[in-house]
Every structure is written in structure tokens, then in C-alpha cells.
Scaffold this motif. Structure first.
Motif, short mmCIF file in Angstrom:
data_model
loop_
_atom_site.label_atom_id
_atom_site.label_comp_id
_atom_site.label_asym_id
_atom_site.label_seq_id
_atom_site.Cartn_x
_atom_site.Cartn_y
_atom_site.Cartn_z
N ASN A 143 0.98 -1.30 -0.03
CA ASN A 143 -0.21 -0.07 0.02
C ASN A 143 0.71 1.31 -0.09
O ASN A 143 0.60 2.30 -0.60
CB ASN A 143 -0.79 -0.07 1.10
N LYS A 144 2.02 1.22 0.86
CA LYS A 144 2.90 2.30 0.91
C LYS A 144 4.32 2.03 1.12
O LYS A 144 4.57 1.04 1.89
CB LYS A 144 2.25 3.22 2.11
N ARG A 145 5.41 2.81 0.55
CA ARG A 145 6.55 2.42 0.80
C ARG A 145 7.42 3.74 1.37
O ARG A 145 7.18 4.49 0.84
CB ARG A 145 7.27 1.82 -0.52
N THR A 146 8.15 3.54 2.58
CA THR A 146 8.56 5.09 2.96
C THR A 146 10.11 4.42 3.15
O THR A 146 10.50 3.73 3.97
CB THR A 146 8.19 5.20 4.42
N ASP A 147 10.91 5.07 2.24
CA ASP A 147 12.32 4.76 2.03
C ASP A 147 13.29 5.54 3.35
O ASP A 147 12.70 6.45 4.01
CB ASP A 147 12.77 5.29 0.79
N ALA A 148 14.22 4.64 3.61
CA ALA A 148 14.82 5.09 4.76
C ALA A 148 15.45 6.78 4.80
O ALA A 148 15.79 6.96 3.59
CB ALA A 148 16.08 4.11 5.18
N ASP A 149 15.39 7.32 5.57
CA ASP A 149 16.10 8.83 5.72
C ASP A 149 17.57 8.63 5.69
O ASP A 149 18.28 8.29 6.89
CB ASP A 149 15.53 9.56 6.89
N LEU A 150 18.21 8.92 4.79
CA LEU A 150 19.65 9.10 4.79
C LEU A 150 20.35 10.28 5.66
O LEU A 150 21.58 10.01 5.93
CB LEU A 150 20.24 8.99 3.16
N ALA A 151 19.48 11.14 5.95
CA ALA A 151 20.01 12.15 7.11
C ALA A 151 20.15 11.31 8.29
O ALA A 151 21.10 11.87 8.90
CB ALA A 151 18.95 13.31 6.96
N ASP A 152 19.49 10.51 8.53
CA ASP A 152 19.74 9.73 9.80
C ASP A 152 21.09 8.92 9.87
O ASP A 152 21.52 8.71 10.80
CB ASP A 152 18.58 8.92 10.26
N PHE A 153 20.90 8.19 8.64
CA PHE A 153 22.18 7.60 8.27
C PHE A 153 23.61 8.40 8.58
O PHE A 153 24.57 7.92 9.45
CB PHE A 153 22.55 6.92 7.01
N ALA A 154 23.48 9.69 8.08
CA ALA A 154 24.66 10.53 8.35
C ALA A 154 25.00 10.77 9.77
O ALA A 154 26.06 10.95 10.32
CB ALA A 154 24.38 11.83 7.42
N LYS A 155 23.86 10.98 10.55
CA LYS A 155 24.25 11.28 11.85
C LYS A 155 24.65 10.14 12.64
O LYS A 155 25.49 10.02 13.59
CB LYS A 155 22.78 11.62 12.47
N GLN A 156 24.31 8.94 12.22
CA GLN A 156 24.91 7.70 12.97
C GLN A 156 25.80 6.80 12.28
O GLN A 156 26.19 5.93 12.57
CB GLN A 156 23.48 6.73 13.04
N ARG A 157 26.49 7.83 11.32
CA ARG A 157 27.37 6.69 10.58
C ARG A 157 28.48 5.99 11.02
O ARG A 157 28.95 5.04 10.86
CB ARG A 157 28.10 7.86 9.43
N ASP A 158 29.35 7.00 11.91
CA ASP A 158 30.53 6.38 12.70
C ASP A 158 29.84 5.08 13.47
O ASP A 158 30.73 4.06 13.38
CB ASP A 158 31.14 7.21 13.38
N THR A 159 28.85 5.30 14.19
CA THR A 159 28.49 4.12 15.13
C THR A 159 28.06 2.93 14.34
O THR A 159 28.36 2.01 14.51
CB THR A 159 26.98 4.66 16.02
N LEU A 160 27.32 3.16 13.10
CA LEU A 160 26.76 2.21 12.56
C LEU A 160 27.86 1.47 11.98
O LEU A 160 27.83 0.27 11.87
CB LEU A 160 25.76 2.66 11.48
N ILE A 161 28.93 2.14 11.36
CA ILE A 161 29.80 1.38 10.87
C ILE A 161 30.87 0.61 11.77
O ILE A 161 31.19 -0.60 11.53
CB ILE A 161 31.15 2.56 10.21
N GLN A 162 30.95 1.15 12.95
CA GLN A 162 31.81 0.52 14.07
C GLN A 162 30.86 -0.78 14.51
O GLN A 162 31.64 -1.74 14.72
CB GLN A 162 31.97 1.25 15.16
N THR A 163 29.72 -0.66 14.76
CA THR A 163 28.76 -1.76 15.03
C THR A 163 28.62 -3.02 13.91
O THR A 163 28.98 -4.05 14.15
CB THR A 163 27.33 -1.34 15.06
N ALA A 164 28.74 -2.56 12.63
CA ALA A 164 29.22 -3.38 11.63
C ALA A 164 30.17 -4.26 11.63
O ALA A 164 30.41 -5.38 11.54
CB ALA A 164 28.78 -2.91 10.11
N ILE A 165 31.30 -3.44 11.88
CA ILE A 165 32.58 -4.02 12.02
C ILE A 165 32.81 -5.01 13.17
O ILE A 165 33.21 -6.08 12.89
CB ILE A 165 33.84 -3.07 12.18
N SER A 166 32.36 -4.42 14.33
CA SER A 166 31.99 -5.26 15.37
C SER A 166 31.51 -6.75 15.29
O SER A 166 31.93 -7.97 15.52
CB SER A 166 31.62 -4.79 16.60
N GLU A 167 30.35 -6.55 14.51
CA GLU A 167 29.39 -7.99 14.15
C GLU A 167 30.14 -8.74 13.41
O GLU A 167 30.27 -10.14 13.42
CB GLU A 167 28.19 -7.43 13.67
#
Length: 676
Positions: A599-623
Motif C-alpha cells: 500500500n505504501k513504501r517509505t524509504d529510509a532517511d539517509l540524513a539519519d544515516f549521516a548522523k549515525q554513520r560512525d556508530t553504524l560502521i563500528q557496529t557492523a565491523i564488530s558484528e
């Protein structure tokens, strides 16, 4: 090593309570044997449970590991380790992996030095000021204190060395692990794109409900498949005495002193009732205003954090009074009534995020329903003895109840073997068990291995006990079942045979219906798609086929979709879909076909990605590092097993079952709800 430890300087960094893996916790964090925090006493047995190359896992190591895992959950009533993932096999497997990692570290020259072991012990046994807590009045190492805290000193220090070696090995193995920003961004997009769906599950069960086979069809099917219904093993009807753990525990008298001792033995984090919270709430009146509200929320977060990164209670209160749109808390400086407590059943509740923060820290703006929340973590609120008393009583009564029920079950077993009369034994022990004789005597239908037994379920433990009962009135050993213990006696036995049609008529009917339904399954799913050009058409099209259309708002990939479950088979085609589409191909998932309308698709907000970039990359590396290291150890373990370098004494492992917190008494974790 103790002498070297005593020569360390009396100052060090703030106490580190870091845990290196699950088994590092169970092996480093030792409790006094008589602390009363668990009803599994650690043992010093040197009997070999498993060999791992040149090393051994002893019964003592296994018992201590299991005891300390149990101690971590001692605040919860009747916790069952197997139910929360800590089966005996899992515990032993982790101990084996520890030995493997130590051997690999030694092979690669990555072992722990005495100085490193000393430093780790000093950190683990220092207070917040850095002072070693194992000293006497004159400041020298107190051997008796040390031994009281760790038990077997050589074993403890060996485990510390193994943990350090494991850390070094993990760092060595994962040093080259890399994750690109593009990978992390794409994963962020997949995880944070949401879909409003209409979906229909085309299941065998639903289609089978509408199928009514004739008697001739059933008889013909039975004649063609009667050998499928062969009963190849004896069926047994079991009459058993049941000892209810809860009812046995109700008679246990527990003094305030015992409860006080339980309270005093709790770790500091378990003496915390919750935390205070302040909030600023910005409401989103319309969807088109979301972006402007979010920007305002981000600006308020920046103001609240200032240059220090934290906010005082009064500074945050001033911001809340001037900006929060929640009238109930804004006038009170954003202070939320009551306290926030840990509640794992509400992972999406924004208030849960503050529990992992430090006092004064402020969250990012959190979108929750139709508002943005900015939360400040306040001071912890201690849980007094009086506050904890009721919870401690439940926990201690449950543990004592298990012990009492176990003893009564042993008496019942001994008497049943003497009398062969369950009713008589029940009358003798009813008062002691706090039950009526009628409650104590139970009987199963005719059962065979693998059957789901009423009041017991599918229990390998129960099956093993009754396997040796071959003659009427044979009595088996007491065994743990749901909520208590069973002492089984064979009432009647049927030998292997081919049952007649009437005996299996219901099973035959079920098989015929399911067979016809399976043949129609894909056809019906495609028919449904053909009749639904848009997601809005799915409901009417499903009703024509006797199926039900369901809705799911803000669905995210890799999460369960109702009863349909989750799978990459669902994720990939859905992620490629556009709003307004019905997926052209049904998805076969968990034995059913799934028809999806977007019915509806809402794509992820890449502005949120930019804010969390470093944390997300570090989390991905740790995983990825964790996975690479786990794969490395698994590969080494497989090779050692193939070469016969790992052996497990299954008889010794089986003999430890009675020491385990029983499967007889599974309980849910008792956690308090959030209080706001």
C-alpha cells in the motif's frame, strides 16, 4: 602470582566490569560457594568431562560455569537455563571453545603473561578509586579475602589467562576485517525502509478446512497407506505421581533474615529500582510537518547537550518548560512521573533507551508514533530491601520449593516401589506436598517416543525414564516435568501392531485433507494474485477463497510478518517492490504461500544515516569480527573433532543432570513493567 599482585601500586583506573563473551563471565565472575545465590553448589571435582587436545574440561569447571550463569539470573524466580539458551550442551561447548582459543593463542605466541594476568585481576578487584579491595588493614594482599572471592585460586588465574589469550587471538584473527561505508549504508536502507502491507497467507490448514472427503476416499487411502500407520514400538499408558513444585514451596517458611541475606548478596545493578527521566515532546500534527518538527527536535538536542554533551536537571527543565508540547510534564520541567524500569517486552518503547545511558545524557530525537521525544536520563532510584522483599520472597521460595519437591518426590519414588499403589502413596504424602491425593495421581493415554503427552509435552527426559518400564507396575525413577516431578509406573502396554481403520480414522482424514490442500496451494495463490490488481483488491479476493487478508503497518525487513514469519525469500522481492503493487509471484514461506500487496513504501532517511554513520560502521565491523572469530573457532573445532582430538564423556555429562536447575519448573523471567 599472588605475591606479585601484592606489589602492585595502590591506584589504578576506574573499576572495569567488562565481560569478554558469555563464558568469560561465567568463568571469571566467581561467587562464594555458600552465598545462597543459586541452588547448584560448585564442585571441585577433577573428573574429566571432555578432552580438548592436551587440555581437559573437568566436572568442576562445568559445574562452576553453570552455577555462575545461574547466579546471573538468580533474581528471577525458578529460572530454567535450558529455556533461555544455556543448555548443558551449550555450556560445555563454550568451555570447549575456550580451551581451543587458549591452545590456538599459545600456538601463535599470543598467550597471557603473568604481568597481564596480574593487571587484569587488579582491575577486576579494585574499587572506583582504583584501590585494590583484597588488602588487609595494613594495605597488604589478604590471601583469605582473595580465596573467599575466587575459590580455587590456580583455576581462577588460569581462567583469567585463558580469557586474555582469547582476546589477543580474536584481535589477531579479526585484524583485517573491513566493512565499506556503501555496505553499511545499504544495510541501513534495508533495515529502515518501511512498508504498509496487505497480505494473505494461503495455508494448507485453511484450504483443508473447506475439504470434505467421502468415507470411500478415507477407506481407500487407509488401504493404500495402512503400513504408514504401523506402530513400530510399544505404546505405554503411564500412571504417575505428580509433585507440584509451587505447592510444595508454599509451605516453606522464610525468615526476614534470610531475605535480607538474599538482598545483601545482590549485585549493585539489581538493587536499582529504575531511573528518573525528563522529556521534551514535540508532536507531529500532520505528516507533511514531520521534517520541520524533526529539525526543531535536533536543535533542542544540541542545545540540551551544549559543549559538555550532557544536561543538568534544571537546564533541561528550562528547555522542557519552554518547548515541550506534553502539558502533563512540561510544567514540571519535563519530569516523567514515577520511574522507568527495564522491560524487554517493549523494545520499541523510547523510554527504554535511557537505561543504557549515564545520568545527564540526552537521547537523539526519537520518533515514536506521532511525536518526537527527547529524553534526559536522570539519577538511578535505589531499590530498598522493603521494595525488593516481595520479589526476593518469590525467588527464594521457588528455589526452596524445588528442593522440597525433589525430596518429596524421592520419598514418593521409594514408597511407590514398595507399595505399587499410587493412590496409597498420594494419601500418605498429600499433606507434605500441600496437594490433594486426586491432584497427585495422573495418567497418560497410550504414548510412544515423540508423542506430545498431556501435562508433560514432548519430553526426552520423561521418555528415557519410562523406556525401561516393560511390565505392569514397574516403577521408574523420579523425573522433572513441567512445574514439578513425576514418578512413573507402567499401567498398561500395547505391543507394536498395525492399527485398524477406526483407530486411525481421524489421522487418515487429516492426511487426505492436507494432501488435497497441498495440491491446490500454489494454484490458489496464483488465482488470488490474478483476482487482485491492487492491494485494495486483496481482501475481497481472499474472502472468495475462504482466506483472510491482513494488514501490517510500517513493516520492516527481517522481522516476522504476523504468523507468516520472516525470510530473505520475503525480504528481497519486497524490497524491490513499489507502492501500489501486488507482487506478481507468491512467496513460498514456511510451508505456505504468501501474497503481498504494498500500500505504501517509505524509504529510509539517509540524513539519519549521516548522523549515525560512525556508530553504524563500528557496529557492523564488530558484528563481522564476532562472526569471523566464531567461524574461525568453529573451523578449528571441526578439524580437531575429525582428528579425534575432542572427546566428550556423555555418561559423565548425563550424570550431571540432577544438579541442573530442572526442566521440571520452567518459569518466565519476572521483570517489572515500566512505570512512568
Amino acid at each position: 602470582m599472588l605475591k606479585q599482585l601484592s606489589r602492585f601500586e595502590r591506584t589504578s583506573k576506574v573499576l572495569i566490569l567488562g565481560f569478554v563473551g558469555l563464558m568469560a563471565v561465567s568463568l571469571v565472575l566467581f561467587f562464594r560457594p555458600n552465598s545462597g545465590s543459586t541452588n547448584i553448589e560448585p564442585t571441585k571435582s577433577t573428573e574429566v568431562l571432555a578432552t580438548v587436545g592436551s587440555d581437559m574440561v573437568t566436572v568442576g569447571e562445568f559445574a562452576v560455569a553453570r552455577q555462575n550463569i545461574q547466579a546471573r539470573f538468580s533474581q528471577y524466580a525458578g529460572i530454567n537455563l535450558a529455556q533461555i539458551g544455556f543448555s548443558d550442551s551449550r555450556i560445555l561447548s563454550d568451555l570447549i571453545r575456550n580451551k581451543i582459543s587458549a591452545q590456538e593463542a599459545a600456538r601463535l605466541g599470543l598467550g597471557a603473561s603473568d604481568a597481564e594476568v596480574n593487571e587484569r585481576i587488579r582491575k577486576d578487584f579494585s574499587d572506583a578509586s582504583g584501590k585494590l579491595t583484597l588488602t588487609d588493614a595494613s594495605g597488604n594482599l589478604d590471601m583469605s579475602k582473595y580465596q573467599q572471592r575466587v575459590g580455587d585460586v590456580p583455576a581462577f588465574e588460569r581462567n583469567v589467562a585463558e580469557n586474555i589469550a582469547r582476546e589477543k587471538l580474536e584481535a589477531f584473527v579479526t585484524a583485517s576485517v573491513h566493512v565499506s561505508e556503501d555496505e553499511v549504508r545499504e544495510e541501513f536502507k534495508r533495515k529502515n525502509t518501511t512498508f504498509d502491507l496487505t497480505y494473505v497467507t494461503v495455508s494448507v490448514d485453511k484450504l483443508a478446512e473447506k475439504i470434505q472427503p467421502t468415507g470411500d476416499e478415507l477407506k481407500a487411502y487407509y488401504d493404500q497407506h495402512k503400513t504408514d500407520y504401523n506402530i513400530l514400538v510399544p505404546q505405554k499408558k503411564i500412571r504417575y505421581l505428580f509433585i507440584d513444585q509451587d505447592k510444595s514451596g508454599q509451605k516453606v517458611q522464610i525468615s526476614d533474615k534470610e531475605l535480607r541475606d538474599e538482598y545483601d548478596a545482590l549485585k549493585p545493578e539489581f538493587k536499582q529500582a529504575g531511573v528518573k527521566v525528563q522529556q521534551i515532546v514535540l508532536k507531529v500534527a500532520r505528516e507533511d510537518l514531520d521534517e520541520s518538527v524533526r529539525k526543531k527536535a535536533d536543535a533542542l538536542v544540541a542545545r540540551a547537550r551544549g559543549t559538555s554533551g550532557t544536561a543538568t536537571e534544571e537546564a533541561f527543565a528550562d528547555l522542557a518548560r519552554g518547548n515541550s508540547e506534553d502539558p502533563g510534564t512540561a510544567k514540571n520541567g519535563g519530569r516523567v512521573a514515577g520511574i522507568v524500569k527495564k522491560n524487554p517486552n517493549k523494545p520499541d518503547d523510547p523510554y527504554q533507551k535511557v537505561l543504557d545511558m549515564k545520568p545527564g545524557e540526552v537521547t537523539d530525537a526519537i520518533k515514536y508514533k506521532n511525536a518526537y521525544y527527547i529524553l534526559r536520563r536522570g539519577d538511578p532510584v535505589p531499590k530498598t530491601f522493603e521494595d525488593a522483599k516481595a520479589e526476593l520472597l518469590v525467588s527464594l521460595r521457588n528455589r526452596r520449593g524445588y528442593t522440597v519437591a525433589q525430596k518429596i518426590a524421592q520419598k514418593a519414588q521409594d514408597r511407590l516401589k514398595e507399595t505399587k499403589d499410587p493412590q496409597k502413596v498420594a494419601q500418605e504424602l498429600a499433606a507434605e506436598a500441600n496437594m490433594s491425593p486426586a491432584e497427585m495421581v495422573r495418567e497418560t493415554p497410550f504414548v510412544k517416543p515423540g508423542d506430545d503427552v498431556p501435562n508433560i509435552g514432548s519430553s526426552q527426559q520423561f521418555e528415557e525414564v519410562i523406556a525401561s518400564l516393560n511390565n505392569p507396575k514397574d516403577v521408574g525413577e523420579r523425573t522433572g516435568i513441567k512445574n514439578g516431578f513425576a514418578i512413573p509406573m507402567l499401567a498398561e502396554k500395547r505391543e507394536p501392531r498395525i492399527p485398524d481403520f477406526e483407530e486411525v480414522k481421524d489421522k487418515v482424514a487429516k492426511a487426505v485433507k492436507e494432501g488435497k490442500a497441498k495440491a491446490q496451494l500454489e494454484e490458489k495463490a496464483k488465482e488470488l494474485i490474478a483476482n487482485a490488481k491492487t492491494p485494495g483488491d486483496l481482501k475481497a479476493a481472499a474472502e472468495k477463497l475462504g482466506l483472510e487478508a491482513k494488514a501490517e503497518a510500517k513493516y520492516k525487513l527481517a522481522t516476522p510478518l504476523g504468523e507468516a514469519g520472516s525470510s530473505v525469500l520475503l525480504d528481497d522481492p519486497l524490497y524491490a517492490a513499489k507502492a501500489g503493487e501486488v507482487l506478481k509471484t507468491p512467496i513460498f514461506l514456511n510451508g505456505n504461500y504468501l501474497v503481498l500487496g504494498v500500500n505504501k513504501r517509505t524509504d529510509a532517511d539517509l540524513a539519519d544515516f549521516a548522523k549515525q554513520r560512525d556508530t553504524l560502521i563500528q557496529t557492523a565491523i564488530s558484528e563481522r569480527q564476532n562472526q569471523v572469530f566464531a567461524d574461525y573457532l568453529a573451523a578449528v573445532q571441526r578439524q580437531m573433532e575429525q582428528n579425534g582430538k575432542i572427546t566428550i564423556d556423555k555418561e559423565v555429562l548425563a550424570s550431571l543432570q540432577d544438579q541442573e536447575e530442572p526442566q521440571a519448573a520452567p518459569r518466565r523471567l519476572r521483570r517489572p513493567p515500566i512505570s512512568q
